[in-house]
Design a protein around this motif. Structure first.
Motif, PDB file in Angstrom:
ATOM      1  N   ALA A 174      -6.683 -30.097  -8.401  1.00 25.14           N
ATOM      2  CA  ALA A 174      -5.337 -29.418  -9.379  1.00 25.14           C
ATOM      3  C   ALA A 174      -6.087 -28.889 -10.627  1.00 25.14           C
ATOM      4  O   ALA A 174      -6.877 -29.443 -11.346  1.00 25.14           O
ATOM      5  N   VAL A 176      -5.476 -27.730 -14.155  1.00 21.21           N
ATOM      6  CA  VAL A 176      -4.422 -27.537 -15.182  1.00 21.21           C
ATOM      7  C   VAL A 176      -4.888 -27.047 -16.602  1.00 21.21           C
ATOM      8  O   VAL A 176      -6.108 -27.069 -17.017  1.00 21.21           O
ATOM      9  N   THR A 216      -1.523 -25.235 -11.865  1.00 18.60           N
ATOM     10  CA  THR A 216      -0.477 -25.604 -12.419  1.00 18.60           C
ATOM     11  C   THR A 216      -0.480 -25.857 -13.887  1.00 18.60           C
ATOM     12  O   THR A 216      -1.643 -26.112 -14.363  1.00 18.60           O
ATOM     13  N   ILE A 270       2.111 -31.209 -15.170  1.00 13.84           N
ATOM     14  CA  ILE A 270       1.607 -32.660 -15.070  1.00 13.84           C
ATOM     15  C   ILE A 270       2.173 -33.271 -14.027  1.00 13.84           C
ATOM     16  O   ILE A 270       1.376 -34.001 -13.015  1.00 13.84           O
ATOM     17  N   VAL A 293       0.936 -32.172 -10.762  1.00 22.21           N
ATOM     18  CA  VAL A 293      -0.592 -32.639 -10.705  1.00 22.21           C
ATOM     19  C   VAL A 293      -0.570 -34.036 -10.072  1.00 22.21           C
ATOM     20  O   VAL A 293      -1.022 -34.469  -9.265  1.00 22.21           O
ATOM     21  N   THR A 294       0.283 -35.066 -10.648  1.00 23.56           N
ATOM     22  CA  THR A 294       0.417 -36.239 -10.172  1.00 23.56           C
ATOM     23  C   THR A 294       0.853 -36.419  -8.862  1.00 23.56           C
ATOM     24  O   THR A 294       0.330 -37.323  -7.979  1.00 23.56           O
ATOM     25  N   SER A 346      -2.334 -34.038  -6.360  1.00 24.45           N
ATOM     26  CA  SER A 346      -3.951 -33.997  -6.361  1.00 24.45           C
ATOM     27  C   SER A 346      -4.654 -35.161  -6.225  1.00 24.45           C
ATOM     28  O   SER A 346      -4.404 -36.054  -6.152  1.00 24.45           O
ATOM     29  N   ILE A 386      -8.706 -33.584 -10.696  1.00 22.22           N
ATOM     30  CA  ILE A 386      -8.143 -32.801 -11.530  1.00 22.22           C
ATOM     31  C   ILE A 386      -9.233 -31.989 -12.231  1.00 22.22           C
ATOM     32  O   ILE A 386     -10.299 -32.533 -12.793  1.00 22.22           O
ATOM     33  N   LYS A 421      -8.249 -38.104  -9.995  1.00 15.89           N
ATOM     34  CA  LYS A 421      -6.848 -38.115 -10.980  1.00 15.89           C
ATOM     35  C   LYS A 421      -7.056 -39.464 -11.477  1.00 15.89           C
ATOM     36  O   LYS A 421      -6.565 -39.528 -12.693  1.00 15.89           O
TER      37      LYS A 421
END
Lengths: 323, 542
Positions: free
Chosen positions: B313, B315, B480, B483, B486-487, B490, B493, B507
């Motif tokens: 991911a 971010v 993205t 968050i 993301v959790t 992914s 990160i 992660k």
């Protein structure tokens, strides 16, 4: 330097470049016209030597590129040349300078254009704004239908219709000369001015309407409404300041048409404008006059569009107040 | 001049009372019911959170509280009483007198809601002066004080600027100042932070909450983000399809939601994928520098390793270079320097130099499913196109594969002949996923694919993507700013900031302290479902 000045100067430079390119196109397209001025004036029976001498006198024997350079240099010095007409096979030379020929005609055209613009521009802005405000109402539909009808007919047809219905009230021949009084002049050009108004209002009005409707849907107009700003203030303060650029473009386009595209109307009403002069000079192969007219038309277009661009730039806060 | 404590009535009096409000909207050539009989009461000084998915009618209801129906809508029936005044019976002029003096509105997109042609200060005080609430001079002085209390930089001069000269977060705060300028009794906040980055959002939220508390203004706070509404509201009302689902105090709503729908809204954020490390690198982005045209670099020495069958991911805030990275990987934007290795081979920088097979192996899914599909093509044609292009399938073979793909994305054959306009937002995004899958890619780049979707739909798409990864072993490069997403999805990160990679790792490593400064700010700015989160955030920061 302020970015607005830079941009305006850039546009000005581009305008000059366009004018230069246009001058090449004008010159070469006239050079490609079929027929020869010498033969045209002197008649088919003229001796080849006479024709050659005549051509030499007018400078037509020189190569095209040299003639172009001479012409451009002269124009840059303000000398548009001397008309070919007035020269006769007898050798008598009563020709006048191009400036002398064009100046009164140009003035007539600008007068007609100016009067039309003074009527047509505010009228179309008013119609456009009110139609946008009362969108899809009977008023909006009627304004749209009427203006669409007038723009759909060819100008000469509208001109003849006006003559049929208004001949009793206004003169149908717009013959004016240097001595015509201002009031009489206005009276005489009433019908041609009305014809052209009907032709250009539709375009300007529809463009104004479209840009206003577009802006009325923007979130900041809704915001202004929700702040309790009155309807008229919303239009004047929140819509119009953002609408000038597209409106100016279409106005400039139509003003240019008033100067450049009026020849048909001039013919119908026998109005001594510059459009007629150009048509006459082309058919008479009067090269200097035809070139000068074409150049004036081109400059009008370029100048007015430049003006619209500049208005678009100076009313755009992003350009006026950079980060 | 108003003082901080001056009030037009007692706190606890009923300010706004809406009963059985019904609103219709005109679209697709017919009238639809948007609000189907909703009651809403608001006391002085109370903040009500209005929450629901898009299309729930929350914004329409919020505007109706002002007696306003946007173009294409009309308030059919019901009663709307504002401080004893019947807004249903009020004339336009009477309502205009109310708007901008006693009721103010804060719009979602501040950038679009300020007039680009006028200075910010002039717009801030326009309503206040226009309604003779205050004199021009006093209103200007007061506006500067409001700017200051909203922590705007250079409060004395920021009002002299034009909207394009300040940032989105600042604009949103100036709009709050504009709403507060006449000291209204009621402010309608219509998704005011939705368009902002998390790090900006938290500042704006704080500023809005403080000023609403300070002047004891009643507010309706409209949002689709539960965690945000938890910070702002005393009471929460949940809307769905124009009907009220539940209405309760913020605390009891968060701890003990009654309705299943409310519970489902709450559960979205519980999605979490266990990470699994891998060293088998499929895509290796090495030291990329990139710029658009000759302007400043938007990517500076970006290196990212993407392991096979995993999700990386990316971010960061808007403008951090996330999407530009995707454009470089796909070959849409050739980098200035650096290289991209795919399965150990260097990929040509430009799209036109890549072979069909190289193109096939990297596919992309976009944020706006709407604009990523040809509106004139049926679902069958949209999914069939890559089958034809990459695999030269045609006729019954192609049709068979299209149905297989539709089943894979949990849709059926009945969709084959539908046009994109006949699909919901989530279905559209599923079709885009199927189109990417049709190429049989190794890597799919997902650019904010869930950002435009509601939470429940988001969850469905994320679950689908996870299942596809498990079944087909696809690698995702997932871009993205959310968050929670993301959790959910992914393994690794990558945190980006201003065109540079701040941090990359598993992660568990990234989401555990110690954090670099920027990652810490980014993570701590994400609102949580705890009404005290904003206070704790401030305490932790100070």
């Amino acid at each position: 330097m302020h970015p607005v000045i830079t941009t305006v100067l850039q546009r000005l430079g581009l305008g000059l470049l366009t004018l230069f390119l246009v001058s090449i196109i004008i010159f070469s397209s006239i050079a490609f016209l079929p027929g020869d001025f010498g033969e045209f004036v002197l008649g088919q029976n003229a001796l080849p030597e006479t024709v050659a001498a005549f051509r030499r006198e007018l400078g037509l024997d020189e190569p095209t590129w040299l003639r172009y350079i001479k012409w451009v240099t002269a124009v840059l010095q303000g000398d548009l040349g001397t008309s070919f007409s007035g020269r006769a096979s007898s050798g008598a030379n009563e020709s006048r300078t191009v400036v002398e020929l064009i100046a009164p005609r140009l003035w007539n055209t600008l007068f007609l254009a100016g009067v039309t613009a003074i009527v047509a521009v505010p009228l179309s802005l008013f119609l456009g704004i009110t139609a946008a405000l009362k969108r899809n109402s009977l008023y909006d539909r009627s304004v749209n239908a009427v203006t669409l009808t007038t723009i759909s007919f060819p100008e000469f047809f509208i001109a003849y219709l006006l003559i049929v219905f208004l001949a009793g009230y206004f003169p149908t021949l717009s013959t004016v000369n240097d001595g015509t009084e201002f009031g009489e002049r206005l009276f005489k050009i009433a019908l041609p001015a009305l014809t052209m108004t009907l032709v250009i209002v539709a375009h300007m009005m529809r463009m104004t309407r479209a840009s206003i409707i577009n802006l009325l849907a923007s979130p900041y107009v809704e915001m202004a409404q929700l702040k309790g700003v009155s309807r008229s203030k919303v239009i004047l303060k929140h819509v119009l300041p953002n609408a000038w650029a597209p409106i100016a473009t279409v106005i400039a386009f139509n003003l240019a048409y008033l100067v450049v595209g009026v020849v048909v109307v001039e013919v119908v009403f026998v109005y001594p404008g510059i459009g007629q002069l150009m048509v006459d000079s082309v058919s008479a192969r009067d090269i200097p006059v035809a070139q000068a007219c074409a150049l004036i038309f081109a400059s009008t277009y370029i100048l007015l569009n430049l003006l619209a661009d500049v208005i678009g730039i100076v009313t755009n806060p992003r350009l006026l107040h950079p980060r | 001049m108003n003082t901080d404590t001056e009030q037009r009535g007692e706190k606890g009096d009923i300010l706004l009372d809406m009963r059985d409000v019904r609103i219709d909207g005109f679209s697709d050539e017919r009238w639809h019911h948007i609000i189907k009989g909703v009651d809403l009461t608001l006391k002085r000084g109370e903040v009500l959170g209005l929450i629901g998915e898009s299309g729930a009618g929350k914004s329409t209801l919020g505007k109706a509280a002002m007696g306003y129906a946007q173009p294409g809508c009309k308030i059919k029936s019901g009663s709307i009483m504002f401080d004893g005044m019947d807004l249903m019976a009020a004339t336009e002029a009477e309502k205009r007198e109310l708007w901008g003096s006693r009721i103010a509105y804060v719009a979602q997109s501040a950038a679009a809601s300020f007039n680009p042609a006028h200075r910010l200060l002039d717009q801030t005080i326009e309503a206040t002066v226009g309604h003779n609430v205050n004199t021009d001079e006093d209103a200007r002085r007061d506006a500067v004080e409001l700017y200051d209390s909203l922590s705007l930089p250079e409060p004395n001069t920021i009002g002299e600027r034009y909207p394009h000269q300040v940032s989105g977060g600042q604009l949103q705060r100036i709009m709050t100042a504009m709403a507060m300028s006449p000291r209204p009794d009621l402010i309608i906040f219509d998704e005011p932070t939705t368009a902002l980055d998390v790090t900006t959002q938290v500042e704006v939220l704080l500023a809005m909450r403080n000023i609403v508390e300070r002047f004891n203004t009643a507010a309706i706070y409209i949002t689709h983000d539960l965690a945000v509404v938890a910070q702002m509201a005393d009471r929460i009302k949940v809307l769905r399809y124009g009907e009220e689902i539940e209405d309760a105090d913020t605390n009891s709503m968060l701890t003990a939601p009654k309705e299943d729908y409310t519970k489902s809204l709450w559960s979205v954020r519980a999605l979490e994928k266990p990470e699994s490390p891998s060293d088998d690198i499929v895509l290796d982005i090495k030291n990329i520098d990139a710029a658009y045209g000759r302007s400043v670099k938007v990517l500076k020495d970006v290196s990212i390793k993407v392991p096979r069958g995993r999700t990386v991911a990316i971010v960061g805030e808007s403008g951090s270079g996330k999407s530009t990275t995707a454009r470089v990987v796909t070959g849409l934007l050739p980098p200035m320097s650096g290289s991209i290795e795919f399965n150990g081979d260097v990929l040509p920088a430009e799209l036109k130099d890549r072979s069909k097979d190289q193109l096939r192996r990297i596919q992309m899914i976009y944020q706006m499913a709407d604009t990523a599909m040809n509106p004139k093509q049926t679902v069958g044609e949209i999914i069939g196109r890559p089958l034809d292009f990459y695999h030269e399938l045609s006729g019954p073979d192609r049709d068979k594969r299209v149905s297989e793909l539709l089943r894979l994305i949990e849709l059926d054959d009945s969709f084959i002949d539908r046009l994109p306009s006949e699909l919901s937002g989530g279905q559209k995004q599923r079709i885009c996923i199927a189109r990417a899958l049709a190429a049989e890619p190794e890597v799919i780049i997902c650019d904010e694919v869930t950002s435009a979707l509601d939470q429940i739909v988001q969850e469905g798409i994320l679950k689908l993507l996870l299942r596809l990864q498990k079944e087909l072993g696809i690698t995702y490069l997932f871009i993205t700013h959310d968050i929670a997403v993301v959790t959910a999805i992914s393994d690794e990160i990558v945190v980006m900031f201003q065109g540079e990679v701040v941090e990359q790792g598993l992660k568990s490593e990234i989401l555990q302290p110690p954090y670099p400064d920027y990652t810490k700010l980014l993570l701590s700015s994400v609102p949580e479902m705890d009404p005290n989160w904003l206070d704790n955030f401030v305490d932790a920061r100070d």
